[in-house]
Design a protein around this motif. Structure first.
Motif, PDB file in Angstrom:
ATOM      1  N   ALA A  28       9.149  20.100  29.064  1.00 28.65           N
ATOM      2  CA  ALA A  28       9.364  21.527  28.794  1.00 28.65           C
ATOM      3  C   ALA A  28      10.737  21.740  28.166  1.00 28.65           C
ATOM      4  CB  ALA A  28       9.232  22.329  30.087  1.00 28.65           C
ATOM      5  N   GLY A  29      11.722  20.991  28.639  1.00 29.39           N
ATOM      6  CA  GLY A  29      13.068  21.095  28.078  1.00 29.39           C
ATOM      7  C   GLY A  29      13.108  20.701  26.609  1.00 29.39           C
ATOM      8  N   ALA A  30      12.369  19.651  26.260  1.00 30.23           N
ATOM      9  CA  ALA A  30      12.313  19.215  24.864  1.00 30.23           C
ATOM     10  C   ALA A  30      11.640  20.270  23.994  1.00 30.23           C
ATOM     11  CB  ALA A  30      11.557  17.891  24.768  1.00 30.23           C
ATOM     12  N   LEU A  31      10.562  20.846  24.471  1.00 25.88           N
ATOM     13  CA  LEU A  31       9.817  21.836  23.699  1.00 25.88           C
ATOM     14  C   LEU A  31      10.604  23.135  23.520  1.00 25.88           C
ATOM     15  CD1 LEU A  31       6.322  21.204  25.280  1.00 25.88           C
ATOM     16  CD2 LEU A  31       6.887  20.907  22.866  1.00 25.88           C
ATOM     17  N   THR A  32      11.223  23.600  24.591  1.00 29.21           N
ATOM     18  CA  THR A  32      11.999  24.842  24.472  1.00 29.21           C
ATOM     19  C   THR A  32      13.219  24.623  23.585  1.00 29.21           C
ATOM     20  OG1 THR A  32      13.139  24.338  26.571  1.00 29.21           O
ATOM     21  CG2 THR A  32      11.212  25.784  26.682  1.00 29.21           C
ATOM     22  N   GLY A  33      13.756  23.409  23.599  1.00 30.91           N
ATOM     23  CA  GLY A  33      14.875  23.098  22.716  1.00 30.91           C
ATOM     24  C   GLY A  33      14.465  23.161  21.251  1.00 30.91           C
ATOM     25  N   LEU A  34      13.281  22.649  20.940  1.00 36.52           N
ATOM     26  CA  LEU A  34      12.773  22.706  19.574  1.00 36.52           C
ATOM     27  C   LEU A  34      12.530  24.151  19.135  1.00 36.52           C
ATOM     28  CD1 LEU A  34      10.205  19.744  19.678  1.00 36.52           C
ATOM     29  CD2 LEU A  34      12.309  19.836  18.319  1.00 36.52           C
ATOM     30  N   MET A  35      11.980  24.952  20.040  1.00 37.14           N
ATOM     31  CA  MET A  35      11.729  26.358  19.716  1.00 37.14           C
ATOM     32  C   MET A  35      13.035  27.098  19.453  1.00 37.14           C
ATOM     33  SD  MET A  35       9.622  28.831  19.183  1.00 37.14           S
ATOM     34  CE  MET A  35       8.036  28.210  19.779  1.00 37.14           C
ATOM     35  N   ARG A  36      13.994  26.875  20.315  1.00 35.44           N
ATOM     36  CA  ARG A  36      15.287  27.552  20.150  1.00 35.44           C
ATOM     37  C   ARG A  36      15.957  27.128  18.846  1.00 35.44           C
ATOM     38  NH1 ARG A  36      18.908  30.563  22.754  1.00 35.44           N
ATOM     39  NH2 ARG A  36      17.327  30.930  24.344  1.00 35.44           N
ATOM     40  N   LYS A  37      15.884  25.844  18.529  1.00 36.90           N
ATOM     41  CA  LYS A  37      16.499  25.342  17.299  1.00 36.90           C
ATOM     42  C   LYS A  37      15.871  26.000  16.072  1.00 36.90           C
ATOM     43  CE  LYS A  37      15.260  21.384  15.559  1.00 36.90           C
ATOM     44  NZ  LYS A  37      15.018  19.929  15.335  1.00 36.90           N
ATOM     45  N   GLY A  38      14.564  26.231  16.129  1.00 35.04           N
ATOM     46  CA  GLY A  38      13.874  26.811  14.981  1.00 35.04           C
ATOM     47  C   GLY A  38      14.107  28.294  14.796  1.00 35.04           C
ATOM     48  N   VAL A  39      14.274  29.011  15.896  1.00 35.06           N
ATOM     49  CA  VAL A  39      14.418  30.469  15.813  1.00 35.06           C
ATOM     50  C   VAL A  39      15.889  30.888  15.741  1.00 35.06           C
ATOM     51  CG1 VAL A  39      13.924  32.678  16.940  1.00 35.06           C
ATOM     52  CG2 VAL A  39      12.253  30.812  17.052  1.00 35.06           C
ATOM     53  N   ILE A  40      16.697  30.337  16.632  1.00 31.18           N
ATOM     54  CA  ILE A  40      18.129  30.681  16.652  1.00 31.18           C
ATOM     55  C   ILE A  40      18.871  29.669  15.784  1.00 31.18           C
ATOM     56  CG2 ILE A  40      20.116  31.210  18.112  1.00 31.18           C
ATOM     57  CD1 ILE A  40      17.705  32.978  18.635  1.00 31.18           C
ATOM     58  N   ASP A  41      18.667  29.776  14.502  1.00 28.64           N
ATOM     59  CA  ASP A  41      19.258  28.852  13.539  1.00 28.64           C
ATOM     60  C   ASP A  41      20.283  29.623  12.704  1.00 28.64           C
ATOM     61  OD1 ASP A  41      19.919  27.171  11.457  1.00 28.64           O
ATOM     62  OD2 ASP A  41      17.885  26.440  11.152  1.00 28.64           O
ATOM     63  N   PRO A  42      21.568  29.258  12.786  1.00 31.20           N
ATOM     64  CA  PRO A  42      22.595  30.002  12.048  1.00 31.20           C
ATOM     65  C   PRO A  42      22.391  29.979  10.537  1.00 31.20           C
ATOM     66  CG  PRO A  42      23.493  27.953  12.954  1.00 31.20           C
ATOM     67  CD  PRO A  42      22.145  28.137  13.553  1.00 31.20           C
ATOM     68  N   LYS A  43      21.599  29.048  10.038  1.00 30.85           N
ATOM     69  CA  LYS A  43      21.349  28.972   8.598  1.00 30.85           C
ATOM     70  C   LYS A  43      20.301  29.984   8.140  1.00 30.85           C
ATOM     71  CE  LYS A  43      22.276  23.979   8.546  1.00 30.85           C
ATOM     72  NZ  LYS A  43      21.664  22.644   8.310  1.00 30.85           N
ATOM     73  N   ILE A  44      19.601  30.577   9.089  1.00 29.12           N
ATOM     74  CA  ILE A  44      18.498  31.483   8.746  1.00 29.12           C
ATOM     75  C   ILE A  44      18.938  32.938   8.855  1.00 29.12           C
ATOM     76  CG2 ILE A  44      16.226  32.314   9.455  1.00 29.12           C
ATOM     77  CD1 ILE A  44      15.517  29.538  10.262  1.00 29.12           C
ATOM     78  N   ASP A  45      18.690  33.677   7.815  1.00 28.48           N
ATOM     79  CA  ASP A  45      18.898  35.122   7.819  1.00 28.48           C
ATOM     80  C   ASP A  45      17.514  35.769   7.868  1.00 28.48           C
ATOM     81  OD1 ASP A  45      19.405  37.775   7.401  1.00 28.48           O
ATOM     82  OD2 ASP A  45      20.786  37.475   5.713  1.00 28.48           O
ATOM     83  N   TRP A  46      17.105  36.171   9.035  1.00 35.84           N
ATOM     84  CA  TRP A  46      15.764  36.716   9.219  1.00 35.84           C
ATOM     85  C   TRP A  46      15.559  38.026   8.458  1.00 35.84           C
ATOM     86  CZ3 TRP A  46      11.807  34.060  11.142  1.00 35.84           C
ATOM     87  CH2 TRP A  46      12.075  32.973  11.987  1.00 35.84           C
ATOM     88  N   PHE A  47      16.653  38.669   8.084  1.00 32.55           N
ATOM     89  CA  PHE A  47      16.537  39.940   7.367  1.00 32.55           C
ATOM     90  C   PHE A  47      16.404  39.721   5.865  1.00 32.55           C
ATOM     91  CE2 PHE A  47      18.462  43.815   5.419  1.00 32.55           C
ATOM     92  CZ  PHE A  47      17.487  44.713   5.835  1.00 32.55           C
ATOM     93  N   ASP A  48      16.945  38.627   5.376  1.00 30.60           N
ATOM     94  CA  ASP A  48      16.974  38.404   3.930  1.00 30.60           C
ATOM     95  C   ASP A  48      16.374  37.039   3.592  1.00 30.60           C
ATOM     96  OD1 ASP A  48      17.467  38.633   1.247  1.00 30.60           O
ATOM     97  OD2 ASP A  48      19.597  38.118   1.386  1.00 30.60           O
ATOM     98  N   MET A  49      15.049  37.007   3.507  1.00 34.91           N
ATOM     99  CA  MET A  49      14.363  35.774   3.108  1.00 34.91           C
ATOM    100  C   MET A  49      13.069  36.148   2.407  1.00 34.91           C
ATOM    101  SD  MET A  49      12.635  34.137   6.555  1.00 34.91           S
ATOM    102  CE  MET A  49      14.185  33.609   7.239  1.00 34.91           C
ATOM    103  N   PRO A  50      12.577  35.285   1.525  1.00 34.70           N
ATOM    104  CA  PRO A  50      11.337  35.589   0.810  1.00 34.70           C
ATOM    105  C   PRO A  50      10.110  35.395   1.706  1.00 34.70           C
ATOM    106  CG  PRO A  50      12.120  33.415   0.219  1.00 34.70           C
ATOM    107  CD  PRO A  50      13.177  34.010   1.095  1.00 34.70           C
ATOM    108  N   ARG A  51       8.977  35.840   1.198  1.00 37.14           N
ATOM    109  CA  ARG A  51       7.728  35.622   1.920  1.00 37.14           C
ATOM    110  C   ARG A  51       7.503  34.125   2.096  1.00 37.14           C
ATOM    111  NH1 ARG A  51       2.617  36.618  -1.352  1.00 37.14           N
ATOM    112  NH2 ARG A  51       2.428  34.359  -1.322  1.00 37.14           N
ATOM    113  N   PRO A  52       7.079  33.689   3.269  1.00 37.14           N
ATOM    114  CA  PRO A  52       6.896  32.245   3.518  1.00 37.14           C
ATOM    115  C   PRO A  52       5.713  31.680   2.743  1.00 37.14           C
ATOM    116  CG  PRO A  52       6.034  33.523   5.354  1.00 37.14           C
ATOM    117  CD  PRO A  52       6.730  34.500   4.458  1.00 37.14           C
ATOM    118  N   THR A  53       5.865  30.469   2.296  1.00 36.10           N
ATOM    119  CA  THR A  53       4.772  29.760   1.627  1.00 36.10           C
ATOM    120  C   THR A  53       4.388  28.499   2.397  1.00 36.10           C
ATOM    121  OG1 THR A  53       6.375  28.585   0.245  1.00 36.10           O
ATOM    122  CG2 THR A  53       5.419  30.613  -0.658  1.00 36.10           C
ATOM    123  N   GLU A  54       5.051  28.269   3.525  1.00 38.12           N
ATOM    124  CA  GLU A  54       4.740  27.112   4.359  1.00 38.12           C
ATOM    125  C   GLU A  54       5.290  27.343   5.761  1.00 38.12           C
ATOM    126  OE1 GLU A  54       6.679  23.795   2.574  1.00 38.12           O
ATOM    127  OE2 GLU A  54       8.690  24.539   2.989  1.00 38.12           O
TER     128      GLU A  54
END
Length: 206
Positions: A28-54
């Motif tokens: 569970a720790g490994a999975l929640t870590g992966l989820m957190r890494k994907g969502v709380i990513d300082p490189k991602i601007d959730w407000f300013d990104m194009p429509r996803p294609t993948e």
């Protein structure tokens, strides 16, 4: 005698619970870590990104980790497979909810990306999504929707964008069907055999 039996049953249940928790906790720790890494990513601007294609890699990493758990439990104690995967999925979607709550606002592209990625995971694992996980996933979708903010002056056609994301979801599910085949509901052998017999009988009478 009855008291001794009850005591023994309680001890066995306690041992089972402890062993199960010891197995689940690091996974569970490994999975929640992966989820957190994907969502709380300082490189991602959730407000300013194009429509996803993948779908991004973190979702694949979560699913592939669960494929490994599926194989491991199936080989050792198949009777515990549903319990194990259901528990791990609950932990993962709970973390997803907590992470998405931390995103202050989603633009059109961010809202669509978040929805696409969670929906892809949801559809892939639906066989092991119980009532608790399903409720949490609904909360995730609601959280994303509430934080959606239209960009000032932007011309955004929501229906057209949604149609594009639906196509991306369909294509992604199709190309990963074999990769995540283990999560599908097994076919009923009785139904299959009856169907085959009916086909043979129909062929014989024509």
């Amino acid at each position: 005698m009855d008291d001794a039996r009850r005591t023994l049953n309680e001890v066995m249940r306690g041992v089972d619970r402890t062993l199960f928790e010891d197995y689940i906790k690091p996974k569970a720790g490994a999975l929640t870590g992966l989820m957190r890494k994907g969502v709380i990513d300082p490189k991602i601007d959730w407000f300013d990104m194009p429509r996803p294609t993948e779908v991004r890699d973190y979702i694949y990493e979560i699913l592939m980790y669960l494929v490994g758990v599926h194989a491991e439990v199936s080989a050792i104690a198949k009777s515990l497979l549903e319990r194990t995967l259901t528990t791990l999925i609950i932990e993962t979607v709970n973390e997803a909810l907590e992470c998405f709550k931390q995103i202050k606002k989603f633009g059109m592209g961010g809202m669509l990306r978040a929805t696409l990625e969670i929906e892809f995971m949801h559809q892939t694992l639906v066989q092991y999504v119980n009532e608790s996980a399903n409720w949490t996933l609904k909360e995730v979708y609601t959280t994303i929707s509430k934080a959606f903010t239209r960009r000032p002056g932007a011309e955004e056609n929501l229906q057209r964008e949604l149609d594009g994301v639906k196509q991306t979801l369909y294509d992604t599910r199709r190309i990963t069907a074999i990769e995540f085949k283990c999560f599908r509901r097994p076919k009923d052998k009785t139904t299959s055999s009856r169907s085959s017999a009916a086909d043979r009988e129909s062929t014989a009478t024509t």
